[in-house]
Design a protein around this motif. Structure first.
Motif, PDB file in Angstrom:
ATOM      1  N   ASP A  32       0.802  -1.219   0.000  1.00 15.04           N
ATOM      2  CA  ASP A  32       0.000   0.000   0.000  1.00 15.04           C
ATOM      3  C   ASP A  32       0.838   1.275   0.000  1.00 15.04           C
ATOM      4  OD1 ASP A  32      -2.329  -1.542   0.066  1.00 15.04           O
ATOM      5  OD2 ASP A  32      -2.391  -1.562   2.255  1.00 15.04           O
ATOM      6  N   HIS A  33       1.867   1.306   0.823  1.00 14.49           N
ATOM      7  CA  HIS A  33       2.668   2.527   0.923  1.00 14.49           C
ATOM      8  C   HIS A  33       3.356   2.836  -0.405  1.00 14.49           C
ATOM      9  CE1 HIS A  33       5.034   5.549   3.255  1.00 14.49           C
ATOM     10  NE2 HIS A  33       5.869   5.363   2.257  1.00 14.49           N
ATOM     11  N   ALA A  34       3.932   1.819  -1.025  1.00 15.80           N
ATOM     12  CA  ALA A  34       4.618   2.010  -2.307  1.00 15.80           C
ATOM     13  C   ALA A  34       3.637   2.455  -3.386  1.00 15.80           C
ATOM     14  CB  ALA A  34       5.317   0.720  -2.726  1.00 15.80           C
ATOM     15  N   ILE A  35       2.431   1.907  -3.359  1.00 19.59           N
ATOM     16  CA  ILE A  35       1.417   2.285  -4.346  1.00 19.59           C
ATOM     17  C   ILE A  35       0.999   3.738  -4.149  1.00 19.59           C
ATOM     18  CG2 ILE A  35      -0.949   1.855  -5.126  1.00 19.59           C
ATOM     19  CD1 ILE A  35      -0.447  -1.124  -4.334  1.00 19.59           C
ATOM     20  N   PHE A  36       0.770   4.122  -2.899  1.00 17.30           N
ATOM     21  CA  PHE A  36       0.394   5.516  -2.644  1.00 17.30           C
ATOM     22  C   PHE A  36       1.530   6.461  -3.033  1.00 17.30           C
ATOM     23  CE2 PHE A  36       0.217   9.220   0.270  1.00 17.30           C
ATOM     24  CZ  PHE A  36      -0.891   9.826  -0.305  1.00 17.30           C
ATOM     25  N   VAL A  40       1.476   9.721  -5.573  1.00 15.98           N
ATOM     26  CA  VAL A  40       2.041  11.033  -5.245  1.00 15.98           C
ATOM     27  C   VAL A  40       3.044  11.463  -6.320  1.00 15.98           C
ATOM     28  CG1 VAL A  40       3.531  12.254  -3.591  1.00 15.98           C
ATOM     29  CG2 VAL A  40       1.621  10.851  -2.779  1.00 15.98           C
ATOM     30  N   PHE A  41       3.873  10.538  -6.769  1.00 10.41           N
ATOM     31  CA  PHE A  41       4.809  10.841  -7.857  1.00 10.41           C
ATOM     32  C   PHE A  41       4.063  11.376  -9.080  1.00 10.41           C
ATOM     33  CE2 PHE A  41       6.468   9.048 -11.881  1.00 10.41           C
ATOM     34  CZ  PHE A  41       7.597   9.841 -12.029  1.00 10.41           C
ATOM     35  N   CYS A  42       2.953  10.751  -9.423  1.00  9.64           N
ATOM     36  CA  CYS A  42       2.201  11.171 -10.608  1.00  9.64           C
ATOM     37  C   CYS A  42       1.521  12.520 -10.391  1.00  9.64           C
ATOM     38  CB  CYS A  42       1.197  10.094 -11.000  1.00  9.64           C
ATOM     39  SG  CYS A  42       1.999   8.597 -11.640  1.00  9.64           S
ATOM     40  N   ILE A  43       1.100  12.813  -9.173  1.00  7.71           N
ATOM     41  CA  ILE A  43       0.555  14.144  -8.876  1.00  7.71           C
ATOM     42  C   ILE A  43       1.646  15.196  -9.051  1.00  7.71           C
ATOM     43  CG2 ILE A  43      -0.386  15.616  -7.041  1.00  7.71           C
ATOM     44  CD1 ILE A  43      -1.836  13.093  -5.971  1.00  7.71           C
ATOM     45  N   TYR A  89      -2.832  19.350  -2.960  1.00  4.47           N
ATOM     46  CA  TYR A  89      -3.393  18.178  -3.649  1.00  4.47           C
ATOM     47  C   TYR A  89      -3.058  16.889  -2.910  1.00  4.47           C
ATOM     48  CZ  TYR A  89      -4.068  21.062  -7.896  1.00  4.47           C
ATOM     49  OH  TYR A  89      -4.445  22.003  -8.811  1.00  4.47           O
ATOM     50  N   ILE A  90      -1.805  16.766  -2.501  1.00  5.13           N
ATOM     51  CA  ILE A  90      -1.357  15.510  -1.897  1.00  5.13           C
ATOM     52  C   ILE A  90      -1.998  15.299  -0.532  1.00  5.13           C
ATOM     53  CG2 ILE A  90       0.677  14.370  -0.901  1.00  5.13           C
ATOM     54  CD1 ILE A  90       2.179  15.651  -3.388  1.00  5.13           C
ATOM     55  N   VAL A  91      -2.062  16.336   0.275  1.00  2.75           N
ATOM     56  CA  VAL A  91      -2.665  16.188   1.601  1.00  2.75           C
ATOM     57  C   VAL A  91      -4.156  15.884   1.474  1.00  2.75           C
ATOM     58  CG1 VAL A  91      -3.224  17.398   3.746  1.00  2.75           C
ATOM     59  CG2 VAL A  91      -0.923  17.567   2.773  1.00  2.75           C
ATOM     60  N   HIS A  92      -4.851  16.571   0.576  1.00  2.00           N
ATOM     61  CA  HIS A  92      -6.280  16.302   0.379  1.00  2.00           C
ATOM     62  C   HIS A  92      -6.497  14.862  -0.090  1.00  2.00           C
ATOM     63  CE1 HIS A  92     -10.494  17.449  -0.647  1.00  2.00           C
ATOM     64  NE2 HIS A  92     -10.358  16.398  -1.444  1.00  2.00           N
ATOM     65  N   THR A  93      -5.715  14.442  -1.076  1.00  2.00           N
ATOM     66  CA  THR A  93      -5.857  13.087  -1.619  1.00  2.00           C
ATOM     67  C   THR A  93      -5.549  12.036  -0.563  1.00  2.00           C
ATOM     68  OG1 THR A  93      -5.302  13.871  -3.838  1.00  2.00           O
ATOM     69  CG2 THR A  93      -5.027  11.510  -3.412  1.00  2.00           C
ATOM     70  N   ARG A  94      -4.467  12.238   0.175  1.00  2.00           N
ATOM     71  CA  ARG A  94      -4.101  11.282   1.230  1.00  2.00           C
ATOM     72  C   ARG A  94      -5.200  11.186   2.284  1.00  2.00           C
ATOM     73  NH1 ARG A  94       0.237  13.550   4.936  1.00  2.00           N
ATOM     74  NH2 ARG A  94      -1.646  14.449   5.849  1.00  2.00           N
ATOM     75  N   ASN A  95      -5.718  12.329   2.718  1.00  2.00           N
ATOM     76  CA  ASN A  95      -6.747  12.316   3.754  1.00  2.00           C
ATOM     77  C   ASN A  95      -8.019  11.629   3.267  1.00  2.00           C
ATOM     78  OD1 ASN A  95      -4.951  13.651   5.388  1.00  2.00           O
ATOM     79  ND2 ASN A  95      -5.925  15.660   5.198  1.00  2.00           N
ATOM     80  N   TYR A  96      -8.357  11.851   2.007  1.00  2.00           N
ATOM     81  CA  TYR A  96      -9.533  11.181   1.422  1.00  2.00           C
ATOM     82  C   TYR A  96      -9.330   9.668   1.378  1.00  2.00           C
ATOM     83  CZ  TYR A  96     -12.195   9.198  -2.480  1.00  2.00           C
ATOM     84  OH  TYR A  96     -12.957   8.377  -3.278  1.00  2.00           O
ATOM     85  N   LEU A  97      -8.188   9.235   0.879  1.00  2.00           N
ATOM     86  CA  LEU A  97      -7.934   7.796   0.771  1.00  2.00           C
ATOM     87  C   LEU A  97      -7.805   7.149   2.152  1.00  2.00           C
ATOM     88  CD1 LEU A  97      -5.419   7.869  -2.215  1.00  2.00           C
ATOM     89  CD2 LEU A  97      -7.742   6.934  -2.254  1.00  2.00           C
ATOM     90  N   GLN A  98      -7.299   7.899   3.111  1.00  2.00           N
ATOM     91  CA  GLN A  98      -7.216   7.388   4.482  1.00  2.00           C
ATOM     92  C   GLN A  98      -8.609   7.262   5.092  1.00  2.00           C
ATOM     93  OE1 GLN A  98      -4.254   6.550   6.540  1.00  2.00           O
ATOM     94  NE2 GLN A  98      -6.008   5.601   7.517  1.00  2.00           N
ATOM     95  N   ARG A  99      -9.413   8.286   4.895  1.00  2.00           N
ATOM     96  CA  ARG A  99     -10.757   8.315   5.479  1.00  2.00           C
ATOM     97  C   ARG A  99     -11.669   7.247   4.867  1.00  2.00           C
ATOM     98  NH1 ARG A  99     -11.650  13.042   4.072  1.00  2.00           N
ATOM     99  NH2 ARG A  99     -13.008  12.707   2.275  1.00  2.00           N
ATOM    100  N   GLU A 100     -11.641   7.123   3.555  1.00  2.00           N
ATOM    101  CA  GLU A 100     -12.578   6.242   2.862  1.00  2.00           C
ATOM    102  C   GLU A 100     -12.067   4.809   2.699  1.00  2.00           C
ATOM    103  OE1 GLU A 100     -15.639   7.125   2.066  1.00  2.00           O
ATOM    104  OE2 GLU A 100     -15.309   9.155   2.842  1.00  2.00           O
ATOM    105  N   TYR A 101     -10.748   4.646   2.606  1.00  2.00           N
ATOM    106  CA  TYR A 101     -10.203   3.322   2.282  1.00  2.00           C
ATOM    107  C   TYR A 101      -9.071   2.899   3.212  1.00  2.00           C
ATOM    108  CZ  TYR A 101     -12.800   4.387  -1.943  1.00  2.00           C
ATOM    109  OH  TYR A 101     -13.798   4.731  -2.821  1.00  2.00           O
ATOM    110  N   LEU A 103      -6.267   3.926   3.373  1.00  2.00           N
ATOM    111  CA  LEU A 103      -5.060   3.873   2.533  1.00  2.00           C
ATOM    112  C   LEU A 103      -4.694   2.441   2.131  1.00  2.00           C
ATOM    113  CD1 LEU A 103      -2.474   6.582   3.665  1.00  2.00           C
ATOM    114  CD2 LEU A 103      -3.491   6.287   1.410  1.00  2.00           C
ATOM    115  N   ARG A 104      -5.694   1.587   2.085  1.00  2.00           N
ATOM    116  CA  ARG A 104      -5.459   0.205   1.634  1.00  2.00           C
ATOM    117  C   ARG A 104      -5.558   0.189   0.110  1.00  2.00           C
ATOM    118  NH1 ARG A 104      -9.330  -3.701   4.590  1.00  2.00           N
ATOM    119  NH2 ARG A 104      -7.959  -5.240   3.590  1.00  2.00           N
ATOM    120  N   MET A 105      -4.479   0.580  -0.508  1.00  2.00           N
ATOM    121  CA  MET A 105      -4.476   0.810  -1.948  1.00  2.00           C
ATOM    122  C   MET A 105      -4.643  -0.479  -2.751  1.00  2.00           C
ATOM    123  SD  MET A 105      -4.307   4.073  -2.094  1.00  2.00           S
ATOM    124  CE  MET A 105      -3.996   4.366  -3.838  1.00  2.00           C
TER     125      MET A 105
END
Length: 212
Positions: A32-36, A40-43, A89-101, A103-105
């Motif tokens: 998961d961490h590597a995927i996230f 971030v790299f692509c953002i 962008y990164i903080v918003h995206t991370r918080n969304y993925l953490q809240r909803e999923y 961060l289980r990518m």
């Protein structure tokens, strides 16, 4: 460059290209961490460059999962063209993925079983900030998913030079993106070069690198 010259370049670079694609698959297996981090790299890369994206990822890696917007901004200030926007962008995206999923990518990606829906989730999701179809495709390719074209300026120029598309201008919407991608797939079949390998081949012919 002629088709014959392209084929010769492919023969020269094929093993290196395949090795790079294998590295992308390994990123997914790392979890998961590597995927996230790849997201971030692509953002970071959107509207910038792969090299800039790599430098910024290195800078934020220690705070990637915990840093707030100001910490992210401080880490990439001077490294990115748009540091404030990318930090947000990164903080918003991370918080969304953490809240909803949580961060289980891997689980999230495995739930997106349809090829096109998987990309659409990242490209059109208003809570995944800073990427569209190109960088969503880039992200998925870089974690080992096949069949997505990364239609950046280098690939588009190449497709135009080979007569695959009438203009090198970037697609303006999802429909145009899919149309160009479809033409590229047909062309890959016609010249008998694997579609995913062709994407990296065209990019490397323009940049001199087989990067990510």
């Amino acid at each position: 460059m002629t088709i014959e010259e392209l084929r010769r370049a492919y023969e020269t670079k094929r093993e290196a290209i395949r090795a790079r694609l294998a590295e992308f698959e390994e990123t997914y297996r790392r979890g998961d961490h590597a995927i996230f981090e790849e997201l971030v790299f692509c953002i970071f890369t959107a509207g910038a460059s792969a090299r800039m994206g790599l430098r910024c990822v290195e800078a934020v890696r220690p705070i990637l999962l915990t840093g707030d917007e100001s910490q992210m901004l401080n880490a990439i200030n001077g490294l990115h063209l748009y540091p404030a926007a990318r930090a947000a962008y990164i903080v918003h995206t991370r918080n969304y993925l953490q809240r909803e999923y949580s961060l289980r990518m891997q689980s999230l990606l495995e739930s997106l079983t349809d090829h096109y829906e998987r990309r659409r989730f990242f490209a059109e999701n208003p809570n995944i900030k800073g990427i569209g179809y190109k960088e969503a495709s880039h992200f998925l390719r870089n974690i080992g998913f096949r069949g997505y074209a990364i239609l950046d300026k280098h690939v588009l120029r190449s497709l135009h030079e080979f007569g695959v598309i009438p203009s090198p201008n970037p697609p303006k919407n999802a429909r145009q993106y899919l149309e160009i991608e479809s033409k590229m797939k047909e062309w890959a079949d016609s010249i008998q070069i694997d579609f995913d390998e062709l994407d990296l081949l065209l990019w490397s012919n323009k940049t001199g690198e087989i990067l990510k």
